[in-house]
Design a protein around this motif. Sequence first.
Motif, PDB file in Angstrom:
ATOM      1  N   GLN A  85      -3.173  -9.478  11.779  1.00  0.00           N
ATOM      2  CA  GLN A  85      -3.354  -8.057  12.071  1.00  0.00           C
ATOM      3  C   GLN A  85      -2.908  -7.176  10.910  1.00  0.00           C
ATOM      4  O   GLN A  85      -3.595  -6.214  10.544  1.00  0.00           O
ATOM      5  N   LYS A  86      -1.761  -7.510  10.338  1.00  0.00           N
ATOM      6  CA  LYS A  86      -1.237  -6.668   9.268  1.00  0.00           C
ATOM      7  C   LYS A  86      -2.058  -6.792   7.981  1.00  0.00           C
ATOM      8  O   LYS A  86      -2.228  -5.821   7.239  1.00  0.00           O
ATOM      9  N   LEU A  87      -2.590  -7.980   7.715  1.00  0.00           N
ATOM     10  CA  LEU A  87      -3.443  -8.156   6.533  1.00  0.00           C
ATOM     11  C   LEU A  87      -4.774  -7.428   6.704  1.00  0.00           C
ATOM     12  O   LEU A  87      -5.326  -6.895   5.735  1.00  0.00           O
ATOM     13  N   VAL A  88      -5.286  -7.399   7.925  1.00  0.00           N
ATOM     14  CA  VAL A  88      -6.502  -6.607   8.190  1.00  0.00           C
ATOM     15  C   VAL A  88      -6.216  -5.136   7.909  1.00  0.00           C
ATOM     16  O   VAL A  88      -7.002  -4.444   7.246  1.00  0.00           O
ATOM     17  N   TYR A  89      -5.092  -4.648   8.397  1.00  0.00           N
ATOM     18  CA  TYR A  89      -4.712  -3.244   8.196  1.00  0.00           C
ATOM     19  C   TYR A  89      -4.618  -2.907   6.706  1.00  0.00           C
ATOM     20  O   TYR A  89      -5.198  -1.918   6.238  1.00  0.00           O
ATOM     21  N   LEU A  90      -3.899  -3.726   5.951  1.00  0.00           N
ATOM     22  CA  LEU A  90      -3.733  -3.466   4.519  1.00  0.00           C
ATOM     23  C   LEU A  90      -5.061  -3.584   3.764  1.00  0.00           C
ATOM     24  O   LEU A  90      -5.350  -2.790   2.869  1.00  0.00           O
ATOM     25  N   SER A  91      -5.884  -4.552   4.156  1.00  0.00           N
ATOM     26  CA  SER A  91      -7.186  -4.743   3.503  1.00  0.00           C
ATOM     27  C   SER A  91      -8.107  -3.555   3.738  1.00  0.00           C
ATOM     28  O   SER A  91      -8.862  -3.148   2.851  1.00  0.00           O
ATOM     29  N   GLU A  92      -8.054  -2.998   4.931  1.00  0.00           N
ATOM     30  CA  GLU A  92      -8.886  -1.831   5.226  1.00  0.00           C
ATOM     31  C   GLU A  92      -8.521  -0.652   4.342  1.00  0.00           C
ATOM     32  O   GLU A  92      -9.400   0.114   3.921  1.00  0.00           O
ATOM     33  N   HIS A  93      -7.264  -0.512   4.026  1.00  0.00           N
ATOM     34  CA  HIS A  93      -6.853   0.581   3.125  1.00  0.00           C
ATOM     35  C   HIS A  93      -7.250   0.271   1.690  1.00  0.00           C
ATOM     36  O   HIS A  93      -7.669   1.173   0.952  1.00  0.00           O
ATOM     37  N   ILE A  94      -7.141  -0.973   1.284  1.00  0.00           N
ATOM     38  CA  ILE A  94      -7.557  -1.370  -0.062  1.00  0.00           C
ATOM     39  C   ILE A  94      -9.041  -1.072  -0.271  1.00  0.00           C
ATOM     40  O   ILE A  94      -9.464  -0.659  -1.354  1.00  0.00           O
ATOM     41  N   THR A  95      -9.843  -1.299   0.770  1.00  0.00           N
ATOM     42  CA  THR A  95     -11.288  -1.091   0.671  1.00  0.00           C
ATOM     43  C   THR A  95     -11.695   0.347   0.993  1.00  0.00           C
ATOM     44  O   THR A  95     -12.873   0.642   1.131  1.00  0.00           O
ATOM     45  N   LYS A  96     -10.696   1.229   1.109  1.00  0.00           N
ATOM     46  CA  LYS A  96     -10.934   2.661   1.341  1.00  0.00           C
ATOM     47  C   LYS A  96     -11.593   2.941   2.685  1.00  0.00           C
ATOM     48  O   LYS A  96     -12.242   3.985   2.867  1.00  0.00           O
ATOM     49  N   MET A  97     -11.443   2.037   3.632  1.00  0.00           N
ATOM     50  CA  MET A  97     -11.966   2.309   4.966  1.00  0.00           C
ATOM     51  C   MET A  97     -11.077   3.334   5.668  1.00  0.00           C
ATOM     52  O   MET A  97     -11.552   4.136   6.467  1.00  0.00           O
ATOM     53  N   ASN A  98      -9.779   3.281   5.363  1.00  0.00           N
ATOM     54  CA  ASN A  98      -8.828   4.301   5.827  1.00  0.00           C
ATOM     55  C   ASN A  98      -8.996   4.643   7.306  1.00  0.00           C
ATOM     56  O   ASN A  98      -9.250   5.787   7.680  1.00  0.00           O
ATOM     57  N   ASN A 100      -6.709   4.645   9.598  1.00  0.00           N
ATOM     58  CA  ASN A 100      -5.349   4.750  10.121  1.00  0.00           C
ATOM     59  C   ASN A 100      -5.310   5.424  11.489  1.00  0.00           C
ATOM     60  O   ASN A 100      -4.436   5.149  12.302  1.00  0.00           O
ATOM     61  N   TYR A 101      -6.285   6.325  11.756  1.00  0.00           N
ATOM     62  CA  TYR A 101      -6.300   7.034  13.035  1.00  0.00           C
ATOM     63  C   TYR A 101      -6.541   6.089  14.207  1.00  0.00           C
ATOM     64  O   TYR A 101      -6.275   6.428  15.357  1.00  0.00           O
ATOM     65  N   ARG A 102      -7.060   4.892  13.941  1.00  0.00           N
ATOM     66  CA  ARG A 102      -7.306   3.929  15.010  1.00  0.00           C
ATOM     67  C   ARG A 102      -6.056   3.127  15.364  1.00  0.00           C
ATOM     68  O   ARG A 102      -6.037   2.422  16.359  1.00  0.00           O
ATOM     69  N   TYR A 103      -5.038   3.225  14.533  1.00  0.00           N
ATOM     70  CA  TYR A 103      -3.849   2.401  14.723  1.00  0.00           C
ATOM     71  C   TYR A 103      -2.752   3.164  15.448  1.00  0.00           C
ATOM     72  O   TYR A 103      -2.550   4.358  15.225  1.00  0.00           O
ATOM     73  N   SER A 104      -2.046   2.452  16.315  1.00  0.00           N
ATOM     74  CA  SER A 104      -0.908   3.029  17.018  1.00  0.00           C
ATOM     75  C   SER A 104       0.370   2.357  16.543  1.00  0.00           C
ATOM     76  O   SER A 104       0.337   1.293  15.924  1.00  0.00           O
ATOM     77  N   LYS A 105       1.499   2.989  16.833  1.00  0.00           N
ATOM     78  CA  LYS A 105       2.787   2.430  16.429  1.00  0.00           C
ATOM     79  C   LYS A 105       3.222   1.378  17.442  1.00  0.00           C
ATOM     80  O   LYS A 105       3.448   1.680  18.608  1.00  0.00           O
ATOM     81  N   ASP A 112      -4.133  -1.886  15.875  1.00  0.00           N
ATOM     82  CA  ASP A 112      -5.338  -1.409  16.555  1.00  0.00           C
ATOM     83  C   ASP A 112      -5.638  -2.396  17.680  1.00  0.00           C
ATOM     84  O   ASP A 112      -6.332  -3.394  17.486  1.00  0.00           O
ATOM     85  N   ASN A 113      -5.105  -2.125  18.849  1.00  0.00           N
ATOM     86  CA  ASN A 113      -5.167  -3.061  19.968  1.00  0.00           C
ATOM     87  C   ASN A 113      -6.603  -3.411  20.360  1.00  0.00           C
ATOM     88  O   ASN A 113      -6.951  -4.580  20.522  1.00  0.00           O
ATOM     89  N   LYS A 114      -7.450  -2.396  20.487  1.00  0.00           N
ATOM     90  CA  LYS A 114      -8.830  -2.617  20.933  1.00  0.00           C
ATOM     91  C   LYS A 114      -9.594  -3.512  19.954  1.00  0.00           C
ATOM     92  O   LYS A 114     -10.295  -4.444  20.353  1.00  0.00           O
ATOM     93  N   PHE A 115      -9.449  -3.220  18.658  1.00  0.00           N
ATOM     94  CA  PHE A 115     -10.183  -3.995  17.666  1.00  0.00           C
ATOM     95  C   PHE A 115      -9.675  -5.422  17.560  1.00  0.00           C
ATOM     96  O   PHE A 115     -10.451  -6.377  17.518  1.00  0.00           O
ATOM     97  N   MET A 116      -8.364  -5.590  17.511  1.00  0.00           N
ATOM     98  CA  MET A 116      -7.812  -6.925  17.339  1.00  0.00           C
ATOM     99  C   MET A 116      -8.144  -7.831  18.525  1.00  0.00           C
ATOM    100  O   MET A 116      -8.326  -9.032  18.353  1.00  0.00           O
ATOM    101  N   HIS A 117      -8.250  -7.266  19.711  1.00  0.00           N
ATOM    102  CA  HIS A 117      -8.631  -8.073  20.860  1.00  0.00           C
ATOM    103  C   HIS A 117     -10.106  -8.465  20.795  1.00  0.00           C
ATOM    104  O   HIS A 117     -10.503  -9.477  21.373  1.00  0.00           O
ATOM    105  N   SER A 118     -10.895  -7.646  20.121  1.00  0.00           N
ATOM    106  CA  SER A 118     -12.331  -7.935  20.052  1.00  0.00           C
ATOM    107  C   SER A 118     -12.685  -8.880  18.909  1.00  0.00           C
ATOM    108  O   SER A 118     -13.767  -9.479  18.913  1.00  0.00           O
TER     109      SER A 118
END
Length: 241
Positions: A85-98, A100-105, A112-118
């Motif tokens: 999950q954390k590598l997906v998050y960091l990779s999305e920022h590296i690729t400028k997908m940004n 962050n609004y989909r992620y919760s604390k 991103d609960n919904k995405f990671m479950h899917s």
Amino acid sequence: MKSIKTNTQKFSFEDFEEGLMLAGHISPSSIEDFAKREKLKQFEDKLQAINKKSNQKTFFKRVVLAAEIANNLYNEPTFGHIKFQKLVYLSEHITKMNLNYRYSKQAAGPFDNKFMHSIDTQFEKNKWFKIEKIEENSFKRFKYSPLENCENYKKYYDSYFSNEREAIQNLIETFRKKRTDSVEITATIFACLIELKNKQNFTKEDLLTVFYNWSKEKKRFTQNEVLSNWEWMQEIGLTPS
């Protein structure tokens, strides 16, 4: 007819009434009004379809990016759901997908609960990976194993991420052998830096405050661990752009 005056132009009550009609709050009073509302509805439907298609494309790009990470690391004993999950998050920022609004604390960092479950569902649906929950040395984790169509994701990956391939691979190699705690603390610091981005000249104390306010679970990391990890992130260029 009275008008309501604003700083830039005047709006009559006829304009206000037309706005209510176009919004569907009152019925059209003429064929012309009906045609206006139908035209607006067609435009809204078209815009909604475009947005839906765009969201579907973004979702699929994220699944493809996740597949590249899983394909590189599925044999590593440290590779489980949290690290994934954390590598997906960091990779999305590296690729400028940004996204962050989909992620919760969450306790383990941005999630991103919904995405990671899917993701697991999509992996098995496309026959890219099989996901199993296994137990090793009294420790339960998720294991990813390639399926018959695993190579199929690569054509999409080459199309979507050709310009970021090297940066993504560098991130994967950086954390290949590292334990889950390492990528968790890094992803959390990264998210904290995004929060602090609009604060000019923030201090180490500011970072520590945001980090420990993230979750009570973060208290298991010492201040020295947080600050040394932040310094390391700066050295390798793993910070929000």
